[in-house]
Enzyme design. Structure first.
Site, PDB file in Angstrom:
ATOM      1  N   ARG A  43      -3.022  96.231  22.036  1.00 48.74           N
ATOM      2  CA  ARG A  43      -3.947  95.871  23.145  1.00 48.74           C
ATOM      3  C   ARG A  43      -3.866  94.397  23.513  1.00 48.74           C
ATOM      4  NH1 ARG A  43      -7.054  99.212  19.957  1.00 48.74           N
ATOM      5  NH2 ARG A  43      -7.229 101.317  20.803  1.00 48.74           N
ATOM      6  N   LYS A  71       3.018  76.169  41.772  1.00 48.39           N
ATOM      7  CA  LYS A  71       2.633  77.535  41.409  1.00 48.39           C
ATOM      8  C   LYS A  71       1.417  77.523  40.494  1.00 48.39           C
ATOM      9  CE  LYS A  71       3.900  82.085  40.007  1.00 48.39           C
ATOM     10  NZ  LYS A  71       4.889  83.135  39.819  1.00 48.39           N
ATOM     11  N   HIS A  99      18.027  88.105  45.453  1.00 45.80           N
ATOM     12  CA  HIS A  99      16.620  87.925  45.819  1.00 45.80           C
ATOM     13  C   HIS A  99      16.384  86.606  46.571  1.00 45.80           C
ATOM     14  CE1 HIS A  99      12.273  88.092  45.553  1.00 45.80           C
ATOM     15  NE2 HIS A  99      12.281  86.889  45.030  1.00 45.80           N
ATOM     16  N   ASN A 122       4.192  84.609  48.201  1.00 50.07           N
ATOM     17  CA  ASN A 122       5.112  85.607  48.760  1.00 50.07           C
ATOM     18  C   ASN A 122       5.707  85.143  50.088  1.00 50.07           C
ATOM     19  OD1 ASN A 122       4.540  87.398  46.630  1.00 50.07           O
ATOM     20  ND2 ASN A 122       2.654  87.998  47.660  1.00 50.07           N
ATOM     21  N   GLU A 125      14.324  80.588  46.229  1.00 53.20           N
ATOM     22  CA  GLU A 125      12.896  80.569  45.830  1.00 53.20           C
ATOM     23  C   GLU A 125      12.383  79.127  45.853  1.00 53.20           C
ATOM     24  OE1 GLU A 125       9.783  82.949  45.260  1.00 53.20           O
ATOM     25  OE2 GLU A 125      11.695  83.914  44.886  1.00 53.20           O
ATOM     26  N   ARG A 185      -3.174  83.412  46.299  1.00 50.94           N
ATOM     27  CA  ARG A 185      -1.912  83.602  45.579  1.00 50.94           C
ATOM     28  C   ARG A 185      -0.856  84.291  46.448  1.00 50.94           C
ATOM     29  NH1 ARG A 185      -0.838  85.111  39.231  1.00 50.94           N
ATOM     30  NH2 ARG A 185       1.420  85.264  39.435  1.00 50.94           N
ATOM     31  N   LYS A 218       2.210  87.482  35.820  1.00 42.34           N
ATOM     32  CA  LYS A 218       2.548  88.821  36.327  1.00 42.34           C
ATOM     33  C   LYS A 218       3.613  89.418  35.418  1.00 42.34           C
ATOM     34  CE  LYS A 218       1.447  88.555  41.242  1.00 42.34           C
ATOM     35  NZ  LYS A 218       1.975  88.594  42.629  1.00 42.34           N
ATOM     36  N   HIS A 276       8.905  86.533  51.649  1.00 42.54           N
ATOM     37  CA  HIS A 276       9.277  87.703  50.853  1.00 42.54           C
ATOM     38  C   HIS A 276       9.214  89.030  51.610  1.00 42.54           C
ATOM     39  CE1 HIS A 276       9.255  84.876  47.590  1.00 42.54           C
ATOM     40  NE2 HIS A 276       9.508  85.797  46.684  1.00 42.54           N
ATOM     41  N   HIS A 317      12.190  91.142  50.825  1.00 41.44           N
ATOM     42  CA  HIS A 317      12.155  92.432  50.119  1.00 41.44           C
ATOM     43  C   HIS A 317      12.825  93.522  50.950  1.00 41.44           C
ATOM     44  CE1 HIS A 317       8.549  91.166  47.436  1.00 41.44           C
ATOM     45  NE2 HIS A 317       9.692  90.951  46.832  1.00 41.44           N
ATOM     46  N   GLU A 344      -4.466  87.334  42.649  1.00 42.68           N
ATOM     47  CA  GLU A 344      -4.048  87.535  44.037  1.00 42.68           C
ATOM     48  C   GLU A 344      -5.132  88.206  44.874  1.00 42.68           C
ATOM     49  OE1 GLU A 344       0.174  88.219  44.396  1.00 42.68           O
ATOM     50  OE2 GLU A 344      -0.132  89.167  46.339  1.00 42.68           O
TER      51      GLU A 344
END
Ligand code: GLY
Length: 336
Positions: free
Chosen positions: A113, A205, A242, A223, A177, A219, A135, A226, A230, A215
């Site tokens: 956990r 960041k 990417h 992106n 990026e 946040r 993340k 992106h 994407h 987010e």
């Protein structure tokens, strides 16, 4: 050797340090929690960075490629941790790029956990994005990153000495990026040496994550570039990494913002200049199908309310909803 740079991710009692610079990996023992007696090092065969956490440790290799970013890898890792006797007081250390740190972070979030995790990031993309901010997750056959958790690390190492041995395309992907951060408060990035540049991106960041960990709003600016990025990646028939896709997405987002009257032509040109300064293209791959890209915008999992784009504007970069399809289509022509 230049001194190491420390950046704090400010999350109250879960705040943590990111140590950046050539040779930063030697600082790893400083980040290992005192109560940890053992460290499970999750890595891949080709990573080639040997780390010493200063406590008893064992290497747990995972496979390469997106297929390794799977629930089966998490089960496999957790079973091997249990067989070794890793306890909730111990620590997991992810050593690798974004795939490794996403997997190690998710395994740490669910094993017993939740156990402490430290990321030692070995790619430019990972250092300025995936390793910081908590993340974690894996893919499902139905889509990328569909299962995961927010699980903040106990600390992060960005050893910039490893960047010079990255394959050129991998490094260039990280630069895409990095280009994003120029428009998120990083207008001072140009001209900084690489370690300071990485630290500055991490600082930007860290500030965003500190203000909106999960987010709920701000946040989402991370992106930037992106949504088209994407879509180009998902369209899939192109050999585009990417960060290369994000670079095109940044210029595209500026073109959309100009059509909405949010920025002027000079600001669009600034986007082209930054992307070009990293020797990245701002043009869609030959043969791109605009209808396919437009339909992929609405399938982006962050499209909660029609087509949402993160756009530059008078208040800086922010999410904007409900953009007219004609504008999106016209802006696609501008990056073709
Ligand atoms: N990669 C975007 C974020 O961490 O929120």
């Amino acid at each position: 050797m230049s001194p190491l740079i420390e950046v704090e991710v400010p999350l109250d009692d879960r705040s943590y340090r990111v140590i950046v610079g050539d040779g930063a990996a030697e600082s790893l023992p400083q980040l290992v929690p005192e109560r940890a007696k053992r460290a499970a090092i999750v890595t891949q065969a080709g990573i080639g960075l040997a780390v010493d956490p200063g406590v008893e440790h064992r290497i747990f290799e995972i496979g390469d490629g997106e297929t390794a970013k799977a629930m089966s890898t998490i089960e496999d890792l957790c079973r091997r941790f249990a067989q070794w006797g890793l306890t909730r007081n111990d620590v997991i250390i992810g050593v690798g790029g974004g795939l490794v740190t996403d997997v190690a972070g998710f395994a740490a979030a669910v094993y017993h956990r939740g156990v402490d995790v430290i990321h030692v990031s070995t790619t430019l993309l990972g250092q300025i994005d995936a390793s910081v901010g908590g993340k974690t997750g894996v893919n499902l056959p139905e889509g990328k990153n569909l299962v995961g958790a927010y699980w903040q690390p106990a600390g992060v190492i960005c050893d910039t000495s490893v960047l010079s041995s990255l394959p050129p395309r991998e490094y260039k992907s990280g630069l895409g990026e990095m280009a994003k951060y120029h428009f998120l408060g990083g207008s001072d990035l140009e001209g900084l040496p690489i370690a300071e540049r990485v630290a500055r991106c991490v600082q930007i960041k860290a500030d965003v994550v500190g203000s909106d960990e999960r987010e709920g709003g701000r946040r989402a600016i991370l992106n930037y570039g992106h949504t088209l990025g994407h879509a180009i990646e998902i369209a899939g028939q192109f050999d585009v990494r990417h960060g290369e896709a994000v670079a095109i997405g940044l210029v595209y987002a500026a073109e959309v913002a100009r059509r909405l009257g949010r920025v002027d032509a000079a600001r669009v040109q600034e986007h082209r200049h930054v992307v070009g300064s990293y020797d990245l293209s701002h043009r869609l791959p030959d043969g791109s199908d605009h209808d396919e890209l437009l339909s992929l915008f609405t399938r982006d999992k962050k499209a909660l309310d029609g087509v949402t784009f993160v756009l530059d504007g008078p208040n800086g970069v922010e999410p904007v909803t409900g953009i007219d399809e004609d504008i999106l289509r016209d802006a696609l022509r501008a990056v073709s």
